[in-house]
Design a protein around this motif. Structure first.
Motif, PDB file in Angstrom:
ATOM      1  N   ASP A 136      48.046  31.260  26.278  1.00 28.33           N
ATOM      2  CA  ASP A 136      47.782  30.602  27.569  1.00 28.33           C
ATOM      3  C   ASP A 136      46.378  30.012  27.618  1.00 28.33           C
ATOM      4  O   ASP A 136      46.171  28.949  28.206  1.00 28.33           O
ATOM      5  CB  ASP A 136      47.968  31.573  28.731  1.00 28.33           C
ATOM      6  CG  ASP A 136      49.431  31.926  28.966  1.00 28.33           C
ATOM      7  OD1 ASP A 136      50.316  31.180  28.499  1.00 28.33           O
ATOM      8  OD2 ASP A 136      49.684  32.961  29.610  1.00 28.33           O
ATOM      9  N   ALA A 137      45.416  30.689  27.016  1.00 35.66           N
ATOM     10  CA  ALA A 137      44.044  30.169  27.001  1.00 35.66           C
ATOM     11  C   ALA A 137      43.973  28.879  26.189  1.00 35.66           C
ATOM     12  O   ALA A 137      43.349  27.904  26.609  1.00 35.66           O
ATOM     13  CB  ALA A 137      43.090  31.221  26.446  1.00 35.66           C
ATOM     14  N   TYR A 138      44.627  28.884  25.025  1.00 31.52           N
ATOM     15  CA  TYR A 138      44.658  27.655  24.214  1.00 31.52           C
ATOM     16  C   TYR A 138      45.376  26.533  24.950  1.00 31.52           C
ATOM     17  O   TYR A 138      44.938  25.378  24.924  1.00 31.52           O
ATOM     18  CB  TYR A 138      45.346  27.921  22.867  1.00 31.52           C
ATOM     19  CG  TYR A 138      44.464  28.644  21.886  1.00 31.52           C
ATOM     20  CD1 TYR A 138      43.555  27.947  21.092  1.00 31.52           C
ATOM     21  CD2 TYR A 138      44.538  30.020  21.745  1.00 31.52           C
ATOM     22  CE1 TYR A 138      42.741  28.608  20.191  1.00 31.52           C
ATOM     23  CE2 TYR A 138      43.729  30.689  20.838  1.00 31.52           C
ATOM     24  CZ  TYR A 138      42.833  29.984  20.059  1.00 31.52           C
ATOM     25  OH  TYR A 138      42.028  30.637  19.179  1.00 31.52           O
ATOM     26  N   GLU A 139      46.477  26.859  25.602  1.00 30.36           N
ATOM     27  CA  GLU A 139      47.236  25.854  26.357  1.00 30.36           C
ATOM     28  C   GLU A 139      46.387  25.273  27.495  1.00 30.36           C
ATOM     29  O   GLU A 139      46.450  24.076  27.774  1.00 30.36           O
ATOM     30  CB  GLU A 139      48.525  26.456  26.922  1.00 30.36           C
ATOM     31  CG  GLU A 139      49.522  26.890  25.873  1.00 30.36           C
ATOM     32  CD  GLU A 139      50.338  25.761  25.276  1.00 30.36           C
ATOM     33  OE1 GLU A 139      50.304  24.631  25.817  1.00 30.36           O
ATOM     34  OE2 GLU A 139      51.006  26.008  24.268  1.00 30.36           O
ATOM     35  N   ALA A 140      45.604  26.124  28.142  1.00 32.22           N
ATOM     36  CA  ALA A 140      44.738  25.643  29.227  1.00 32.22           C
ATOM     37  C   ALA A 140      43.696  24.668  28.690  1.00 32.22           C
ATOM     38  O   ALA A 140      43.465  23.606  29.276  1.00 32.22           O
ATOM     39  CB  ALA A 140      44.058  26.830  29.920  1.00 32.22           C
ATOM     40  N   LEU A 141      43.085  25.025  27.554  1.00 30.74           N
ATOM     41  CA  LEU A 141      42.085  24.135  26.962  1.00 30.74           C
ATOM     42  C   LEU A 141      42.731  22.825  26.516  1.00 30.74           C
ATOM     43  O   LEU A 141      42.163  21.737  26.713  1.00 30.74           O
ATOM     44  CB  LEU A 141      41.394  24.832  25.783  1.00 30.74           C
ATOM     45  CG  LEU A 141      40.193  24.110  25.188  1.00 30.74           C
ATOM     46  CD1 LEU A 141      39.081  23.918  26.227  1.00 30.74           C
ATOM     47  CD2 LEU A 141      39.666  24.874  23.982  1.00 30.74           C
ATOM     48  N   LEU A 142      43.911  22.919  25.963  1.00 26.09           N
ATOM     49  CA  LEU A 142      44.641  21.723  25.562  1.00 26.09           C
ATOM     50  C   LEU A 142      44.934  20.838  26.769  1.00 26.09           C
ATOM     51  O   LEU A 142      44.778  19.612  26.714  1.00 26.09           O
ATOM     52  CB  LEU A 142      45.941  22.130  24.872  1.00 26.09           C
ATOM     53  CG  LEU A 142      46.771  21.034  24.234  1.00 26.09           C
ATOM     54  CD1 LEU A 142      46.005  20.343  23.118  1.00 26.09           C
ATOM     55  CD2 LEU A 142      48.057  21.620  23.703  1.00 26.09           C
ATOM     56  N   MET A 143      45.321  21.442  27.884  1.00 27.03           N
ATOM     57  CA  MET A 143      45.630  20.687  29.096  1.00 27.03           C
ATOM     58  C   MET A 143      44.385  19.969  29.637  1.00 27.03           C
ATOM     59  O   MET A 143      44.473  18.834  30.105  1.00 27.03           O
ATOM     60  CB  MET A 143      46.206  21.612  30.172  1.00 27.03           C
ATOM     61  CG  MET A 143      46.695  20.873  31.395  1.00 27.03           C
ATOM     62  SD  MET A 143      47.675  21.849  32.578  1.00 27.03           S
ATOM     63  CE  MET A 143      46.827  23.383  32.687  1.00 27.03           C
ATOM     64  N   VAL A 144      43.224  20.619  29.546  1.00 23.70           N
ATOM     65  CA  VAL A 144      41.989  19.967  30.008  1.00 23.70           C
ATOM     66  C   VAL A 144      41.756  18.687  29.221  1.00 23.70           C
ATOM     67  O   VAL A 144      41.476  17.633  29.795  1.00 23.70           O
ATOM     68  CB  VAL A 144      40.764  20.903  29.857  1.00 23.70           C
ATOM     69  CG1 VAL A 144      39.478  20.168  30.141  1.00 23.70           C
ATOM     70  CG2 VAL A 144      40.873  22.099  30.778  1.00 23.70           C
ATOM     71  N   TRP A 145      41.877  18.792  27.903  1.00 26.17           N
ATOM     72  CA  TRP A 145      41.631  17.609  27.075  1.00 26.17           C
ATOM     73  C   TRP A 145      42.725  16.562  27.243  1.00 26.17           C
ATOM     74  O   TRP A 145      42.450  15.355  27.217  1.00 26.17           O
ATOM     75  CB  TRP A 145      41.465  18.006  25.603  1.00 26.17           C
ATOM     76  CG  TRP A 145      40.087  18.537  25.364  1.00 26.17           C
ATOM     77  CD1 TRP A 145      39.734  19.833  25.163  1.00 26.17           C
ATOM     78  CD2 TRP A 145      38.878  17.786  25.356  1.00 26.17           C
ATOM     79  NE1 TRP A 145      38.363  19.941  25.029  1.00 26.17           N
ATOM     80  CE2 TRP A 145      37.815  18.691  25.133  1.00 26.17           C
ATOM     81  CE3 TRP A 145      38.569  16.438  25.513  1.00 26.17           C
ATOM     82  CZ2 TRP A 145      36.489  18.295  25.069  1.00 26.17           C
ATOM     83  CZ3 TRP A 145      37.244  16.037  25.452  1.00 26.17           C
ATOM     84  CH2 TRP A 145      36.219  16.967  25.225  1.00 26.17           C
ATOM     85  N   ASP A 146      43.953  16.994  27.457  1.00 29.20           N
ATOM     86  CA  ASP A 146      45.049  16.049  27.660  1.00 29.20           C
ATOM     87  C   ASP A 146      44.800  15.170  28.887  1.00 29.20           C
ATOM     88  O   ASP A 146      45.133  13.993  28.890  1.00 29.20           O
ATOM     89  CB  ASP A 146      46.375  16.811  27.813  1.00 29.20           C
ATOM     90  CG  ASP A 146      47.527  15.889  28.128  1.00 29.20           C
ATOM     91  OD1 ASP A 146      47.671  14.856  27.433  1.00 29.20           O
ATOM     92  OD2 ASP A 146      48.283  16.182  29.070  1.00 29.20           O
ATOM     93  N   ARG A 147      44.210  15.735  29.903  1.00 31.15           N
ATOM     94  CA  ARG A 147      43.972  14.993  31.148  1.00 31.15           C
ATOM     95  C   ARG A 147      42.660  14.210  31.135  1.00 31.15           C
ATOM     96  O   ARG A 147      42.318  13.543  32.093  1.00 31.15           O
ATOM     97  CB  ARG A 147      43.988  15.961  32.328  1.00 31.15           C
ATOM     98  CG  ARG A 147      45.366  16.555  32.515  1.00 31.15           C
ATOM     99  CD  ARG A 147      45.429  17.519  33.628  1.00 31.15           C
ATOM    100  NE  ARG A 147      46.818  17.978  33.771  1.00 31.15           N
ATOM    101  CZ  ARG A 147      47.230  18.770  34.711  1.00 31.15           C
ATOM    102  NH1 ARG A 147      46.388  19.202  35.628  1.00 31.15           N
ATOM    103  NH2 ARG A 147      48.482  19.142  34.762  1.00 31.15           N
ATOM    104  N   SER A 148      41.946  14.313  30.046  1.00 40.71           N
ATOM    105  CA  SER A 148      40.639  13.672  29.927  1.00 40.71           C
ATOM    106  C   SER A 148      40.768  12.201  29.531  1.00 40.71           C
ATOM    107  O   SER A 148      41.750  11.782  28.925  1.00 40.71           O
ATOM    108  CB  SER A 148      39.825  14.404  28.858  1.00 40.71           C
ATOM    109  OG  SER A 148      38.641  13.709  28.557  1.00 40.71           O
TER     110      SER A 148
END
Length: 166
Positions: free
Chosen positions: A122-134
């Motif tokens: 979940d932590a990796y997915e959250a970080l991935l989501m931040v960059w995806d929306r960048s």
């Protein structure tokens, strides 16, 4: 309101789950005044999760303030950092990925210092989501690096990345 810990914990959880993070935070801060031993990471984290999922303007400020209190009182765990990163992902604000990377480094430090702690998917997915929306120019490089790490650690592609690629 009786200050019985179990009662207060139930009320905090109820407010947070009802989509009222401000009410949950208000009671949490009231408990903090009684002393840090009255609360634990669970109460903090349920309020952080509520703010993270609220999508409300100002959620980042609430999460940053609560996370700072948690760090100062030694009440953090890996979920604390995950919810903090999720708040940045929900915000979509410029600079959110860079702030999330700072929190990620704090998470890594926490895992090194606290025996038995580990970073979950979940932590990796959250970080991935931040960059995806960048919209940052380095977005694709960060997504590729995070995806590679997820693949190495968990043996499969991120479900978030599959959505990104579709």
């Amino acid at each position: 309101l009786d200050k019985d810990k179990d009662c207060c914990s139930s009320v905090i959880i109820s407010w947070a789950n009802a989509g009222a993070p401000e009410r949950a935070e208000e009671l949490l801060l009231e408990l903090i005044k009684e002393g840090p031993s009255v609360i634990d990471a669970d109460e903090f984290n349920v309020v952080l999760r509520s703010w993270a999922s609220s999508g409300r303007p100002g959620a980042i400020g609430h999460v940053e303030r609560l996370a700072s209190l948690m760090i100062d009182s030694g009440k953090t765990n890996t979920l604390t950092y995950t919810f903090w990163i999720q708040t940045y992902a929900q915000s979509g604000q410029p600079g959110a990925p860079q702030k999330a990377e700072i929190v990620w480094k704090q998470l890594m430090q926490h895992v090194e210092e606290v025996e038995g702690s580990q970073i979950d998917r979940d932590a990796y997915e959250a970080l991935l989501m931040v960059w995806d929306r960048s919209t940052a120019p380095e977005k694709d490089a960060h997504i590729a690096a995070i995806q590679e790490e997820i693949q190495d650690l968990f043996g499969e592609e991120s479900s978030s990345l599959r959505r990104v690629l579709l």
